[in-house]
Design a protein around this motif. Structure first.
Motif, short mmCIF file in Angstrom:
data_model
loop_
_atom_site.label_atom_id
_atom_site.label_comp_id
_atom_site.label_asym_id
_atom_site.label_seq_id
_atom_site.Cartn_x
_atom_site.Cartn_y
_atom_site.Cartn_z
N ALA A 14 0.85 -1.20 0.00
CA ALA A 14 0.00 0.00 0.00
C ALA A 14 0.88 1.24 0.00
N ARG A 15 0.98 1.88 -1.14
CA ARG A 15 1.83 3.06 -1.29
C ARG A 15 0.95 4.32 -1.30
N TYR A 16 1.42 5.35 -0.60
CA TYR A 16 0.65 6.59 -0.50
C TYR A 16 0.74 7.39 -1.79
N GLY A 17 1.91 7.41 -2.42
CA GLY A 17 2.17 8.34 -3.51
C GLY A 17 1.74 7.87 -4.88
N SER A 18 0.52 7.41 -5.03
CA SER A 18 0.02 7.04 -6.35
C SER A 18 -0.11 8.28 -7.22
N SER A 19 0.42 8.21 -8.44
CA SER A 19 0.41 9.38 -9.32
C SER A 19 -1.01 9.75 -9.77
N ARG A 20 -1.88 8.75 -9.90
CA ARG A 20 -3.23 9.01 -10.42
C ARG A 20 -4.25 9.23 -9.30
N LEU A 21 -3.91 8.79 -8.08
CA LEU A 21 -4.86 8.95 -6.98
C LEU A 21 -4.05 9.01 -5.68
N PRO A 25 -4.75 4.30 -0.73
CA PRO A 25 -5.19 3.33 0.28
C PRO A 25 -6.14 3.91 1.32
N LEU A 26 -6.10 5.25 1.51
CA LEU A 26 -6.95 5.89 2.52
C LEU A 26 -8.24 6.44 1.92
N ALA A 27 -8.41 6.29 0.60
CA ALA A 27 -9.64 6.75 -0.04
C ALA A 27 -10.83 5.95 0.50
N ARG A 28 -11.95 6.62 0.70
CA ARG A 28 -13.12 5.96 1.29
C ARG A 28 -14.05 5.44 0.19
N ILE A 29 -14.52 4.23 0.43
CA ILE A 29 -15.48 3.58 -0.46
C ILE A 29 -16.66 3.15 0.39
N THR A 30 -17.77 3.84 0.22
CA THR A 30 -18.99 3.55 0.99
C THR A 30 -18.68 3.46 2.49
N GLY A 31 -18.00 4.47 2.99
CA GLY A 31 -17.80 4.59 4.43
C GLY A 31 -16.57 3.93 5.00
N ARG A 32 -15.87 3.12 4.22
CA ARG A 32 -14.68 2.44 4.72
C ARG A 32 -13.51 2.72 3.79
N THR A 33 -12.31 2.80 4.36
CA THR A 33 -11.14 3.04 3.51
C THR A 33 -10.84 1.82 2.66
N MET A 34 -10.16 2.07 1.57
CA MET A 34 -9.79 1.00 0.66
C MET A 34 -8.93 -0.06 1.36
N ILE A 35 -7.95 0.39 2.12
CA ILE A 35 -7.05 -0.56 2.76
C ILE A 35 -7.77 -1.38 3.82
N ASN A 36 -8.73 -0.79 4.50
CA ASN A 36 -9.53 -1.54 5.46
C ASN A 36 -10.34 -2.63 4.77
N ARG A 37 -10.89 -2.31 3.61
CA ARG A 37 -11.67 -3.29 2.86
C ARG A 37 -10.79 -4.45 2.39
N ALA A 248 -10.72 -2.96 -10.27
CA ALA A 248 -9.66 -2.40 -9.43
C ALA A 248 -9.77 -0.89 -9.47
N VAL A 249 -9.06 -0.22 -8.58
CA VAL A 249 -9.16 1.23 -8.46
C VAL A 249 -7.85 1.88 -8.91
N ASP A 250 -7.94 2.65 -9.98
CA ASP A 250 -6.78 3.39 -10.47
C ASP A 250 -7.02 4.89 -10.54
N SER A 251 -8.28 5.31 -10.40
CA SER A 251 -8.62 6.72 -10.59
C SER A 251 -9.83 7.07 -9.74
N PRO A 252 -10.11 8.37 -9.58
CA PRO A 252 -11.33 8.76 -8.85
C PRO A 252 -12.60 8.21 -9.47
N ASP A 253 -12.64 8.08 -10.79
CA ASP A 253 -13.82 7.51 -11.44
C ASP A 253 -14.03 6.05 -11.02
N ASP A 254 -12.91 5.32 -10.80
CA ASP A 254 -13.01 3.93 -10.37
C ASP A 254 -13.64 3.83 -8.98
N LEU A 255 -13.38 4.81 -8.13
CA LEU A 255 -14.00 4.81 -6.80
C LEU A 255 -15.52 4.82 -6.92
N LYS A 256 -16.02 5.66 -7.80
CA LYS A 256 -17.47 5.75 -8.00
C LYS A 256 -18.01 4.44 -8.57
#
Length: 271
Positions: A14-21, A25-37, A248-256
């Motif tokens: 889990a790397r923090y410095g993703s160039s596209r997002l 790992p700390l981005a939230r998906i329906t109330g929970r962070t990605m890394i937690n999921r 998989a999640v590579d961009s903000p659009d993928d989060l949605k």
């Protein structure tokens, strides 16, 4: 070196410095962070002895500790997730016999798919590297073919021999279907979409990391081709997503998109 009694470890890079997002790992998906999921998915898999997150960032480490997860701080100099996984494995109290690399953005990976790789490594001690693939049906094949026609690079396919060992991985759709995939209901398509999940014998992972990239890897931008170019067999485990969607999640659009999938299909693992 690991012994026969050494554990099987699932390590989540889990790397923090993703160039596209940034901070992915700390981005939230329906109330929970990605890394937690992803951590929850790893813990729900059967057969692993150790689950830990490998990160270069204290913000991620602190968050993982907050929900009771184990974490290893790896150097920022790690060039990719595979190198980060090996570094973390070397830092564990006991060197694992098998290391499963579960990507930190693989939020829709069913736990039974992870279990299938662990089971294969236990079943056949000659397997050095294992990965997963799912057979494509007519609908998913047409969707991927349309996306490739638009110039999208996402989606990797794999061919393998009768023992299940990979022949080739490609960003193109392989094998080429001369009849455009129009077959009959009793003759399923011989096209398998690769799932970027890997299990390694510790020694094989060390060897893999020591190799230089070759022309096939550099051309396709697929790290797994390095193993094939250097003669390490890769066992392809056929898995069934049981109607679940792979994403998989590579961009903000993928989060949605992932949130929409979870809303429609439900969580793989309860919070």
């Amino acid at each position: 070196m690991p012994s026969a009694s050494s554990p099987i470890a699932i390590i989540i890079p889990a790397r923090y410095g993703s160039s596209r997002l940034l901070g992915k790992p700390l981005a939230r998906i329906t109330g929970r962070t990605m890394i937690n999921r992803v951590w929850s998915l790893a813990c729900a898999a059967v057969g692993a002895d150790v689950v830990c997150v490998a990160t270069d960032d204290e913000r991620i480490a602190e968050h993982v500790r907050s929900f009771g997860g184990d974490v290893v701080i790896t150097p920022k100099e790690c060039t990719n997730g595979t190198e980060r996984v090996l570094t973390a494995a070397e830092m564990l109290a006991t060197t694992p016999a098998v290391v499963v690399n579960l990507q930190g953005d693989a939020v829709l990976t069913p736990p039974w798919v992870i279990t299938a790789l662990v089971d294969e490594m236990r079943r056949d001690p000659t397997v050095e590297i294992a990965t997963a693939a799912v057979r494509m049906d007519q609908r998913s094949y047409e969707a991927l073919r349309t996306a490739k026609g638009r110039g999208e690079v996402g989606g990797t396919t794999v061919t393998f021999d009768r023992r299940g060992n990979a022949l080739y991985f490609s960003k193109s759709i392989i094998p080429f279907m001369r009849n455009d995939g129009q077959g009959n209901d009793t003759d399923p398509l011989p096209i398998f979409r690769h799932i970027g999940l890997y299990a390694y014998r510790y020694e094989a992972l060390c060897r893999y990391i020591s190799f230089a990239s070759g022309p096939l890897e550099r051309s396709e931008k697929l790290e797994q081709l390095r193993a094939l170019e250097h003669g390490i067999p890769v066992r392809v485990v056929k898995v069934d997503y049981c109607g679940r969607t792979h994403w998989a999640v590579d961009s903000p659009d993928d989060l949605k998109r992932v949130e929409a999938i979870i809303a429609e299909e439900g969580d793989l693992v309860a919070a």
